[in-house]
Write an enzyme that holds these catalytic residues in place. Structure first.
Site, PDB file in Angstrom:
ATOM      1  N   ALA A 170       0.832  -1.204   0.000  1.00 60.57           N
ATOM      2  CA  ALA A 170       0.000   0.000   0.000  1.00 60.57           C
ATOM      3  C   ALA A 170       0.866   1.253   0.000  1.00 60.57           C
ATOM      4  CB  ALA A 170      -0.936   0.003   1.213  1.00 60.57           C
ATOM      5  N   ASP A 171       1.887   1.271   0.858  1.00 63.28           N
ATOM      6  CA  ASP A 171       2.825   2.399   0.876  1.00 63.28           C
ATOM      7  C   ASP A 171       3.548   2.537  -0.455  1.00 63.28           C
ATOM      8  OD1 ASP A 171       2.651   3.615   3.419  1.00 63.28           O
ATOM      9  OD2 ASP A 171       3.717   1.947   4.327  1.00 63.28           O
ATOM     10  N   LEU A 172       4.055   1.429  -0.965  1.00 63.78           N
ATOM     11  CA  LEU A 172       4.857   1.478  -2.179  1.00 63.78           C
ATOM     12  C   LEU A 172       4.020   1.882  -3.385  1.00 63.78           C
ATOM     13  CD1 LEU A 172       6.960  -1.720  -1.479  1.00 63.78           C
ATOM     14  CD2 LEU A 172       7.756   0.654  -1.365  1.00 63.78           C
TER      15      LEU A 172
END
Length: 393
Positions: A170-172
């Site tokens: 999700a962050d990436l």
């Protein structure tokens, strides 16, 4: 060595992973990235581990993953001197990256209106957990929370047991989407002369890659569920046991299936296996029949035979195997940098290559505040150049 963004300056106010990953991607393309960190400890990911490395085990490998090709300056954004320095940097930057909770920049006196008053050409990338507005805008968001809230965990793992994706996807993904949005905004700025705000979130990034899982529900009315190591719509497509472990086979069309069937001595035209629709309806039986045949030989044997037949297949590698693999290295996916404490180290490399460009010369992730003097000298030179140009006009 020059990159496509070698004339772009990025002011990176972000921390942890989503924002730093976006800024690192821009740095991989040649941009000058100035990372702003709090003097007390810096980016929180400097303390995330294990593993930690270095003579005193004080360097986080997590931090090393998202901060190559950056300069670090230590600034207290809540101080008058800190805000004054940031305003000076904003005037000389092309992009500002931030992933604060909604409202934090406003409280620091750096609202979007103020940023564009200082520099109308500034592109602002804002990454939040769940969006900057809406009924739950402003919620704090970390990767695993977003994976659950955005439905990804319901699609991952064995049936009935939600799993997080092993990487902080999700962050990436939010970082990747953010860098993509910045590139578009910089292109638009060439026509309009003005920057704009680019917004994304962990929720948006994961929902944006639902793909066929999304349309299974929005159009087909079926709620997708986790299917373990097998595809949700194609058969055979997944991980299969052989004599010494597992291998992966992806027969995405009837022609590929017939090649697999021939190798495994399965009749490809029997009614229950004739089409993808039939094979998927009888997937458990198909897997059992395939694994019965695959048990006769080891992985190396089958990968060689499948490769000769032109069937997409592969091993399931551990990360040490991935980084030792000649194919990985041939694609520039491992880069060596000279770290001031660790010496020469290898980092995961950028995923893009440009014909005719060798790419940028990568620099190691910085120590906290190590570039303060260099950035101030550069900033003073830029300000003096701008003053001379103004006098000449």
């Amino acid at each position: 060595m020059r990159g496509p963004l070698d004339d772009i300056v990025v002011l990176d106010l972000s921390r942890a992973l989503a924002g730093p990953h976006a800024a690192q991607m821009l740095g991989d393309l040649g941009a000058r990235v100035i990372k702003v960190e709090h003097p007390d400890g810096g980016d929180e990911s400097r303390g995330w581990g294990p593993p930690f490395v270095g003579p005193d085990q004080g360097i986080s490998t997590y931090f090393l993953a998202a901060n190559r090709n950056k300069q670090s300056i230590a600034v207290d954004l809540k101080s008058d001197a800190g805000r004054e320095l940031i305003e000076r940097l904003v005037r000389r930057s092309d992009v500002l990256v931030e992933n604060f909770r909604t409202g934090v920049l406003d409280r620091l006196g750096l609202s979007v209106e103020r940023l564009h008053e200082l520099n109308p050409r500034l592109v602002v990338l804002s990454i939040t957990g769940f969006g900057h507005d809406g009924p739950e805008g402003g919620r704090p968001g970390y990767d695993q929370i977003a994976q659950g809230e955005a439905g990804l965990m319901s699609l991952t793992g064995p049936p009935g047991e939600p799993y997080r994706v092993g990487a902080s996807v999700a962050d990436l993904l939010a970082g990747i989407h953010g860098a993509y949005g910045v590139a578009a905004a910089l292109y638009e700025r060439e026509r309009t002369g003005r920057g704009r705000v680019v917004r994304t979130s962990l929720l948006a990034a994961v929902t944006g890659v639902h793909s066929y899982h999304g349309t299974a529900w929005t159009v087909g009315g079926r709620v997708p569920a986790a299917g373990g190591n097998h595809h949700a719509s194609i058969a055979p497509y997944g991980a299969f046991r052989c004599a010494d472990g597992m291998l992966q086979i992806a027969a995405a069309n009837d022609g590929q299936w017939k090649k697999v069937a021939a190798l495994l001595d399965i009749d490809p035209d029997m009614a229950k296996y004739a089409t993808n629709r039939d094979r998927f309806a009888h997937r458990d039986e198909l897997i059992a029949d395939m694994e019965k045949a695959l048990a006769a030989h080891d992985r190396a044997y089958w990968l060689a035979r499948l490769g000769e037949a032109g069937v997409p297949a592969g091993a399931i590698r551990s990360l040490d195997e991935v980084y030792a693999w000649a194919q990985t290295r041939s694609q520039g996916l491992v880069v060596e940098v000279e770290h001031p404490v660790l010496g020469p180290i290898e980092l995961p490399g950028p995923p893009l290559r440009f014909d005719g460009l060798d790419g940028v010369k990568h620099s190691p992730p910085p120590a906290l505040g190590q570039d303060g003097d260099a950035v101030l000298r550069w900033l003073t030179e830029r300000e003096e150049l701008a003053r001379r140009e103004e006098l000449e006009r």
